[in-house]
Design a protein around this motif. Structure first.
Motif, PDB file in Angstrom:
ATOM      1  N   THR A   3     -18.702 -16.252  -0.262  1.00 47.19           N
ATOM      2  CA  THR A   3     -17.351 -16.803  -0.169  1.00 47.19           C
ATOM      3  C   THR A   3     -17.139 -17.883  -1.217  1.00 47.19           C
ATOM      4  N   ASN A   4     -18.135 -18.772  -1.415  1.00 51.10           N
ATOM      5  CA  ASN A   4     -17.995 -19.824  -2.418  1.00 51.10           C
ATOM      6  C   ASN A   4     -17.871 -19.247  -3.819  1.00 51.10           C
ATOM      7  N   THR A   5     -18.625 -18.206  -4.106  1.00 49.76           N
ATOM      8  CA  THR A   5     -18.542 -17.556  -5.409  1.00 49.76           C
ATOM      9  C   THR A   5     -17.182 -16.891  -5.575  1.00 49.76           C
ATOM     10  N   GLN A   6     -16.693 -16.258  -4.524  1.00 42.57           N
ATOM     11  CA  GLN A   6     -15.375 -15.631  -4.575  1.00 42.57           C
ATOM     12  C   GLN A   6     -14.290 -16.675  -4.796  1.00 42.57           C
ATOM     13  N   ALA A   7     -14.388 -17.804  -4.107  1.00 41.38           N
ATOM     14  CA  ALA A   7     -13.394 -18.874  -4.264  1.00 41.38           C
ATOM     15  C   ALA A   7     -13.431 -19.441  -5.676  1.00 41.38           C
ATOM     16  N   ALA A   8     -14.627 -19.615  -6.227  1.00 37.94           N
ATOM     17  CA  ALA A   8     -14.753 -20.124  -7.590  1.00 37.94           C
ATOM     18  C   ALA A   8     -14.170 -19.132  -8.585  1.00 37.94           C
ATOM     19  N   THR A   9     -14.418 -17.851  -8.352  1.00 39.17           N
ATOM     20  CA  THR A   9     -13.869 -16.824  -9.240  1.00 39.17           C
ATOM     21  C   THR A   9     -12.348 -16.823  -9.180  1.00 39.17           C
ATOM     22  N   ARG A  10     -11.785 -16.923  -7.984  1.00 40.29           N
ATOM     23  CA  ARG A  10     -10.320 -16.982  -7.846  1.00 40.29           C
ATOM     24  C   ARG A  10      -9.768 -18.199  -8.578  1.00 40.29           C
ATOM     25  N   GLN A  34     -19.499 -30.826  -8.576  1.00 37.53           N
ATOM     26  CA  GLN A  34     -19.094 -31.355  -7.276  1.00 37.53           C
ATOM     27  C   GLN A  34     -17.580 -31.537  -7.204  1.00 37.53           C
ATOM     28  N   ALA A  35     -16.965 -32.041  -8.274  1.00 35.69           N
ATOM     29  CA  ALA A  35     -15.509 -32.198  -8.301  1.00 35.69           C
ATOM     30  C   ALA A  35     -14.832 -30.829  -8.211  1.00 35.69           C
ATOM     31  N   PHE A  36     -15.374 -29.847  -8.932  1.00 36.55           N
ATOM     32  CA  PHE A  36     -14.850 -28.491  -8.878  1.00 36.55           C
ATOM     33  C   PHE A  36     -14.926 -27.964  -7.445  1.00 36.55           C
ATOM     34  N   ALA A  37     -16.093 -28.121  -6.818  1.00 33.62           N
ATOM     35  CA  ALA A  37     -16.299 -27.610  -5.457  1.00 33.62           C
ATOM     36  C   ALA A  37     -15.364 -28.290  -4.462  1.00 33.62           C
ATOM     37  N   MET A  38     -15.132 -29.591  -4.632  1.00 30.35           N
ATOM     38  CA  MET A  38     -14.209 -30.283  -3.730  1.00 30.35           C
ATOM     39  C   MET A  38     -12.802 -29.712  -3.847  1.00 30.35           C
ATOM     40  N   ALA A  39     -12.357 -29.465  -5.077  1.00 23.72           N
ATOM     41  CA  ALA A  39     -11.015 -28.906  -5.277  1.00 23.72           C
ATOM     42  C   ALA A  39     -10.923 -27.504  -4.671  1.00 23.72           C
ATOM     43  N   VAL A  40     -11.937 -26.680  -4.882  1.00 23.31           N
ATOM     44  CA  VAL A  40     -11.939 -25.323  -4.320  1.00 23.31           C
ATOM     45  C   VAL A  40     -11.873 -25.391  -2.791  1.00 23.31           C
ATOM     46  N   THR A  41     -12.673 -26.269  -2.197  1.00 24.42           N
ATOM     47  CA  THR A  41     -12.695 -26.408  -0.742  1.00 24.42           C
ATOM     48  C   THR A  41     -11.349 -26.876  -0.209  1.00 24.42           C
ATOM     49  N   LEU A  42     -10.752 -27.883  -0.858  1.00 23.21           N
ATOM     50  CA  LEU A  42      -9.455 -28.385  -0.395  1.00 23.21           C
ATOM     51  C   LEU A  42      -8.372 -27.320  -0.557  1.00 23.21           C
ATOM     52  N   GLU A  44      -8.930 -24.070  -0.332  1.00 26.88           N
ATOM     53  CA  GLU A  44      -9.198 -23.109   0.752  1.00 26.88           C
ATOM     54  C   GLU A  44      -8.692 -23.624   2.096  1.00 26.88           C
ATOM     55  N   ARG A  45      -8.663 -24.936   2.269  1.00 25.45           N
ATOM     56  CA  ARG A  45      -8.184 -25.532   3.527  1.00 25.45           C
ATOM     57  C   ARG A  45      -6.672 -25.726   3.529  1.00 25.45           C
ATOM     58  N   GLY A  46      -6.016 -25.315   2.447  1.00 25.51           N
ATOM     59  CA  GLY A  46      -4.559 -25.352   2.411  1.00 25.51           C
ATOM     60  C   GLY A  46      -3.944 -26.672   1.996  1.00 25.51           C
ATOM     61  N   VAL A  47      -4.748 -27.576   1.419  1.00 29.87           N
ATOM     62  CA  VAL A  47      -4.212 -28.878   1.010  1.00 29.87           C
ATOM     63  C   VAL A  47      -3.239 -28.717  -0.161  1.00 29.87           C
ATOM     64  N   PHE A  48      -3.520 -27.774  -1.058  1.00 27.31           N
ATOM     65  CA  PHE A  48      -2.629 -27.499  -2.188  1.00 27.31           C
ATOM     66  C   PHE A  48      -2.828 -26.060  -2.638  1.00 27.31           C
ATOM     67  N   THR A  49      -1.837 -25.546  -3.361  1.00 25.09           N
ATOM     68  CA  THR A  49      -1.942 -24.203  -3.940  1.00 25.09           C
ATOM     69  C   THR A  49      -2.509 -24.346  -5.343  1.00 25.09           C
ATOM     70  N   TRP A  50      -2.997 -23.234  -5.909  1.00 25.60           N
ATOM     71  CA  TRP A  50      -3.491 -23.299  -7.289  1.00 25.60           C
ATOM     72  C   TRP A  50      -2.343 -23.541  -8.256  1.00 25.60           C
ATOM     73  N   THR A  51      -1.156 -23.058  -7.942  1.00 29.68           N
ATOM     74  CA  THR A  51       0.004 -23.323  -8.797  1.00 29.68           C
ATOM     75  C   THR A  51       0.291 -24.822  -8.834  1.00 29.68           C
ATOM     76  N   GLU A  52       0.259 -25.436  -7.664  1.00 27.53           N
ATOM     77  CA  GLU A  52       0.463 -26.882  -7.553  1.00 27.53           C
ATOM     78  C   GLU A  52      -0.639 -27.631  -8.318  1.00 27.53           C
ATOM     79  N   TRP A  53      -1.880 -27.183  -8.142  1.00 28.57           N
ATOM     80  CA  TRP A  53      -3.015 -27.811  -8.825  1.00 28.57           C
ATOM     81  C   TRP A  53      -2.862 -27.715 -10.341  1.00 28.57           C
ATOM     82  N   ALA A  54      -2.534 -26.517 -10.830  1.00 26.02           N
ATOM     83  CA  ALA A  54      -2.408 -26.304 -12.271  1.00 26.02           C
ATOM     84  C   ALA A  54      -1.333 -27.205 -12.862  1.00 26.02           C
ATOM     85  N   ALA A  55      -0.221 -27.358 -12.166  1.00 25.47           N
ATOM     86  CA  ALA A  55       0.857 -28.228 -12.655  1.00 25.47           C
ATOM     87  C   ALA A  55       0.406 -29.685 -12.676  1.00 25.47           C
ATOM     88  N   ALA A  56      -0.286 -30.120 -11.626  1.00 26.46           N
ATOM     89  CA  ALA A  56      -0.769 -31.508 -11.566  1.00 26.46           C
ATOM     90  C   ALA A  56      -1.829 -31.770 -12.631  1.00 26.46           C
TER      91      ALA A  56
END
Length: 130
Positions: A3-10, A34-42, A44-56
């Motif tokens: 799952t972590n590898t899949q999330a990182a790939t996404r 570690q910073a990458f993993a924290m962002a991926v985890t957050l 996955e927990r719905g804190v932000f979308t990748w579109t939102e992340w990319a813009a920020a």
């Protein structure tokens, strides 16, 4: 694939600026992973979308470039970390003050730790926050 590898790939598909090789994301230092993993985890927990992340992240990089960042790629994960801190404060996951308290406590702990030893954060490190 885990799952972590899949999330990182996404994440690397959604955020094409992530430094990668044929096997996935590439990090120069452990804290970058570690910073990458924290962002991926957050994400996955719905804190932000990748579109939102990319813009920020793009806005953070633009701010840094306007401030003189040479954009050589060596500071990419510093921008990633700043984006992470800004978004979690915006989303109410924590406060900017709490982030500053932990950053100051971490600096104090690092200053008192002999080179090569693991840094341990203790309650006394927070007493030095001004």
């Amino acid at each position: 694939m885990t799952t972590n590898t899949q999330a990182a790939t996404r994440a690397t598909v959604e955020i094409p600026s992530i430094p990668c090789d044929a096997e996935g994301p590439v990090f120069r230092e452990p804290w970058e992973a570690q910073a990458f993993a924290m962002a991926v985890t957050l994400h996955e927990r719905g804190v932000f979308t990748w579109t939102e992340w990319a813009a920020a992240l793009a806005a953070e990089i633009k701010r840094a470039q306007a401030g003189g960042d040479a954009d050589t790629g060596e500071t990419y994960y510093r921008h990633w970390l700043a984006t992470l801190e800004n978004l979690i404060a915006e989303k109410g996951v924590t406060t900017a003050d709490a982030l500053h308290r932990y950053r100051d406590a971490w600096d104090h702990a690092a200053d008192r730790t002999p080179h090569g030893q693991p840094i341990e954060l203790t309650p006394a490190d927070f007493a030095h926050h001004t």
